[in-house]
Design an enzyme around this catalytic site. Structure first.
Site, PDB file in Angstrom:
ATOM      1  N   TYR A   1      -3.597   1.176  -0.933  1.00 56.38           N
ATOM      2  CA  TYR A   1      -2.438   1.895  -1.491  1.00 56.38           C
ATOM      3  C   TYR A   1      -2.888   3.264  -1.989  1.00 56.38           C
ATOM      4  O   TYR A   1      -2.263   4.285  -1.696  1.00 56.38           O
ATOM      5  CB  TYR A   1      -1.803   1.079  -2.629  1.00 56.38           C
ATOM      6  CG  TYR A   1      -0.581   1.741  -3.227  1.00 56.38           C
ATOM      7  CD1 TYR A   1       0.602   1.878  -2.495  1.00 56.38           C
ATOM      8  CD2 TYR A   1      -0.590   2.242  -4.531  1.00 56.38           C
ATOM      9  CE1 TYR A   1       1.726   2.492  -3.035  1.00 56.38           C
ATOM     10  CE2 TYR A   1       0.534   2.853  -5.083  1.00 56.38           C
ATOM     11  CZ  TYR A   1       1.687   2.969  -4.335  1.00 56.38           C
ATOM     12  OH  TYR A   1       2.803   3.578  -4.874  1.00 56.38           O
TER      13      TYR A   1
ATOM     14  N   LYS B   1      -1.698   7.154  -0.988  1.00 55.34           N
ATOM     15  CA  LYS B   1      -1.137   8.130  -1.934  1.00 55.34           C
ATOM     16  C   LYS B   1      -2.073   9.330  -2.139  1.00 55.34           C
ATOM     17  O   LYS B   1      -1.599  10.456  -2.324  1.00 55.34           O
ATOM     18  CB  LYS B   1      -0.789   7.439  -3.269  1.00 55.34           C
ATOM     19  CG  LYS B   1       0.341   6.401  -3.132  1.00 55.34           C
ATOM     20  CD  LYS B   1       1.646   6.989  -2.585  1.00 55.34           C
ATOM     21  CE  LYS B   1       2.792   5.997  -2.594  1.00 55.34           C
ATOM     22  NZ  LYS B   1       4.063   6.554  -2.073  1.00 55.34           N
TER      23      LYS B   1
ATOM     24  N   SER C   1       4.324  10.412  -4.412  1.00 58.83           N
ATOM     25  CA  SER C   1       2.969   9.915  -4.526  1.00 58.83           C
ATOM     26  C   SER C   1       3.044   8.806  -5.563  1.00 58.83           C
ATOM     27  O   SER C   1       3.958   7.964  -5.533  1.00 58.83           O
ATOM     28  CB  SER C   1       2.044  11.058  -4.951  1.00 58.83           C
ATOM     29  OG  SER C   1       0.765  10.611  -5.244  1.00 58.83           O
TER      30      SER C   1
HETATM   31  N1  LIG Z   1       7.960   1.460  -8.731  1.00 59.16           N
HETATM   32  C1  LIG Z   1       6.805   1.928  -9.087  1.00 59.16           C
HETATM   33  O1  LIG Z   1       6.224   1.477 -10.061  1.00 59.16           O
HETATM   34  C2  LIG Z   1       6.186   3.062  -8.302  1.00 59.16           C
HETATM   35  C3  LIG Z   1       5.146   3.779  -8.909  1.00 59.16           C
HETATM   36  C4  LIG Z   1       4.586   4.840  -8.204  1.00 59.16           C
HETATM   37  C5  LIG Z   1       5.079   5.190  -6.959  1.00 59.16           C
HETATM   38  N2  LIG Z   1       6.092   4.472  -6.401  1.00 59.16           N
HETATM   39  C6  LIG Z   1       6.588   4.901  -5.075  1.00 59.16           C
HETATM   40  O2  LIG Z   1       7.984   5.082  -5.140  1.00 59.16           O
HETATM   41  C7  LIG Z   1       8.514   5.031  -3.822  1.00 59.16           C
HETATM   42  C8  LIG Z   1       9.794   4.190  -3.815  1.00 59.16           C
HETATM   43  O3  LIG Z   1       9.473   2.854  -4.111  1.00 59.16           O
HETATM   44  P1  LIG Z   1      10.250   2.032  -5.204  1.00 59.16           P
HETATM   45  O4  LIG Z   1       9.373   1.902  -6.394  1.00 59.16           O
HETATM   46  O5  LIG Z   1      11.615   2.556  -5.389  1.00 59.16           O
HETATM   47  O6  LIG Z   1      10.263   0.578  -4.529  1.00 59.16           O
HETATM   48  P2  LIG Z   1      11.409  -0.237  -3.742  1.00 59.16           P
HETATM   49  O7  LIG Z   1      12.520  -0.611  -4.685  1.00 59.16           O
HETATM   50  O8  LIG Z   1      10.691  -1.314  -3.048  1.00 59.16           O
HETATM   51  O9  LIG Z   1      12.015   0.810  -2.710  1.00 59.16           O
HETATM   52  C9  LIG Z   1      11.316   1.212  -1.573  1.00 59.16           C
HETATM   53  C10 LIG Z   1      12.314   1.604  -0.521  1.00 59.16           C
HETATM   54  O10 LIG Z   1      11.568   2.065   0.633  1.00 59.16           O
HETATM   55  C11 LIG Z   1      12.167   1.467   1.769  1.00 59.16           C
HETATM   56  N3  LIG Z   1      11.262   1.315   2.907  1.00 59.16           N
HETATM   57  C12 LIG Z   1      10.189   0.497   3.038  1.00 59.16           C
HETATM   58  N4  LIG Z   1       9.649   0.616   4.264  1.00 59.16           N
HETATM   59  C13 LIG Z   1      10.411   1.525   4.936  1.00 59.16           C
HETATM   60  C14 LIG Z   1      10.379   2.083   6.237  1.00 59.16           C
HETATM   61  N5  LIG Z   1       9.462   1.707   7.146  1.00 59.16           N
HETATM   62  N6  LIG Z   1      11.322   2.992   6.563  1.00 59.16           N
HETATM   63  C15 LIG Z   1      12.265   3.377   5.682  1.00 59.16           C
HETATM   64  N7  LIG Z   1      12.359   2.870   4.453  1.00 59.16           N
HETATM   65  C16 LIG Z   1      11.439   1.973   4.071  1.00 59.16           C
HETATM   66  C17 LIG Z   1      12.648   0.108   1.308  1.00 59.16           C
HETATM   67  O11 LIG Z   1      13.618  -0.356   2.229  1.00 59.16           O
HETATM   68  P3  LIG Z   1      13.982  -1.924   2.345  1.00 59.16           P
HETATM   69  O12 LIG Z   1      14.905  -2.168   1.190  1.00 59.16           O
HETATM   70  O13 LIG Z   1      14.591  -2.064   3.695  1.00 59.16           O
HETATM   71  O14 LIG Z   1      12.688  -2.687   2.217  1.00 59.16           O
HETATM   72  C18 LIG Z   1      13.175   0.434  -0.061  1.00 59.16           C
HETATM   73  O15 LIG Z   1      14.502   0.838  -0.038  1.00 59.16           O
HETATM   74  C19 LIG Z   1       7.397   4.484  -2.938  1.00 59.16           C
HETATM   75  O16 LIG Z   1       6.834   5.550  -2.194  1.00 59.16           O
HETATM   76  C20 LIG Z   1       6.405   3.915  -3.941  1.00 59.16           C
HETATM   77  O17 LIG Z   1       5.095   3.904  -3.432  1.00 59.16           O
HETATM   78  C21 LIG Z   1       6.639   3.417  -7.036  1.00 59.16           C
END
Ligand SMILES: NC(=O)c1ccc[n+]([C@@H]2O[C@H](COP(=O)([O-])OP(=O)(O)OC[C@H]3O[C@@H](n4cnc5c(N)ncnc54)[C@H](OP(=O)(O)O)[C@@H]3O)[C@@H](O)[C@H]2O)c1
Length: 282
Positions: free
Chosen positions: A150, A154, A136
């Site tokens: 968004y 979530k 989330s």
């Molecule tokens: N970073 C933050 O500040 C933050 C805070 C709260 C929650 N989150 C959550 O954390 C989770 C991971 O995100 P992250 O922060 O690590 O960002 P990220 O570095 O952008 O990683 C997201 C990953 O999800 C993959 N993805 C996107 N669309 C997809 C699909 N249709 N099928 C399979 N994989 C897919 C991306 O693949 P590609 O490389 O091919 O695009 C990427 O590897 C997400 O759910 C995000 O909402 C992040």
């Protein structure tokens, strides 16, 4: 030692990559790592001695979801931990957001997670064990401007996970919602489309969107530390696994602030709330 099999979505970058890197170096874990394109998980090669499977997975593609779950089950004889990490963001005011972007984000963040979980649960039910870790966000508890959709994804993940927890806790299966604030991943940059406000009434929010974009990879949160905490909770504290895991000071502060204020509001409204029932039920 019995190895636990982890299936993690979206391990190309960010939290998913850090989870995969740390899981790949343990001697008590089989890892199914996934990416949308081939060649994106080569960073795992040096740790692979037969305990890692790399699978192509776009969570919006049902056949690829089926294949990822089947590969994990066939190769390692079950799935102990499913991490629904894959996800993306979208910035825009509620009125000016592009609904195609918003709907696609729901396809990934909500329906992709749903599909993965529904394919995995029969395996976990048969085992009478398993942990589902759903990503989330503090954005699943607390709302900001320009992130309406968004938040929609979530908050949906929070609600869906809560019901899953109620349905499977008697079957040996647990859920954990991970609720990070800003972490140094690709999320705020390339993984979040942005629609700048054009209407005069919403100009103040252009700066909020721009600041988030500029802040990408400078957030306070360290995704390697987050990954280590998640792995530790599941591997060492499964008996007391938290249903909610806020990560980062901002997340913890906002979660406490929101629920403290809500608790007071609910108490203040108690008389009015109760007065809405039929007299014979009061
Ligand atoms: N970073 C933050 O500040 C933050 C805070 C709260 C929650 N989150 C959550 O954390 C989770 C991971 O995100 P992250 O922060 O690590 O960002 P990220 O570095 O952008 O990683 C997201 C990953 O999800 C993959 N993805 C996107 N669309 C997809 C699909 N249709 N099928 C399979 N994989 C897919 C991306 O693949 P590609 O490389 O091919 O695009 C990427 O590897 C997400 O759910 C995000 O909402 C992040």
């Amino acid at each position: 030692m019995m190895s636990k099999t982890w299936l993690v979505t979206g391990t190309h970058t960010g939290f998913g990559k850090q989870l995969a890197l740390q899981l790949a170096q343990r001697d008590d874990v089989n890892l199914v790592a996934t990416s949308r394109k081939a060649g994106q998980l080569d960073y795992l090669n040096q740790y692979d001695h037969g305990q890692i499977a790399k699978v192509i997975l776009d969570v919006t593609k049902h056949d690829e979801v089926i294949n990822a779950v089947k590969t994990a089950n066939d190769k390692f004889g079950g799935i102990d931990v499913l991490v629904n990490n894959a996800g993306l963001g979208y910035f825009g005011t509620f009125e000016e957001s592009n609904l195609d972007d918003a709907k696609y984000m729901f396809d990934v963040n909500v329906w992709g997670l749903v599909d993965m979980t529904r394919q995995t649960l029969p395996i976990m039910r048969k085992q009478r064990s398993g942990v589902i870790v759903n990503f989330s966000s503090i954005g699943g508890l607390y709302s900001f401007p320009t992130l309406a959709f968004y938040h929609g994804t979530k908050y949906a993940v929070e609600g869906i996970t809560g019901s899953i927890e109620e349905e499977v806790k008697g079957l040996g299966i647990k859920t954990m919602l991970v609720e990070p604030s800003g972490f140094r991943t690709d999320w705020a940059g390339r993984s979040s489309h942005k629609t700048m406000p054009t209407h005069d009434d919403y100009q103040q929010f252009a700066k909020f969107i721009q600041d988030n974009a500029n802040g990408a990879h400078h957030e306070p949160g360290d995704p390697a530390k987050a990954a280590a905490i998640i792995i530790d909770q599941v591997m060492n504290h499964e008996d007391q696994l938290p249903e909610h895991l806020p990560l980062g000071k901002i997340s913890s502060d906002l979660a406490i602030d929101k629920y403290t204020k809500l608790l007071q509001q609910f108490k203040d409204l108690r008389k009015i709330s109760l007065s809405a029932d039929s007299p014979e039920k009061q």
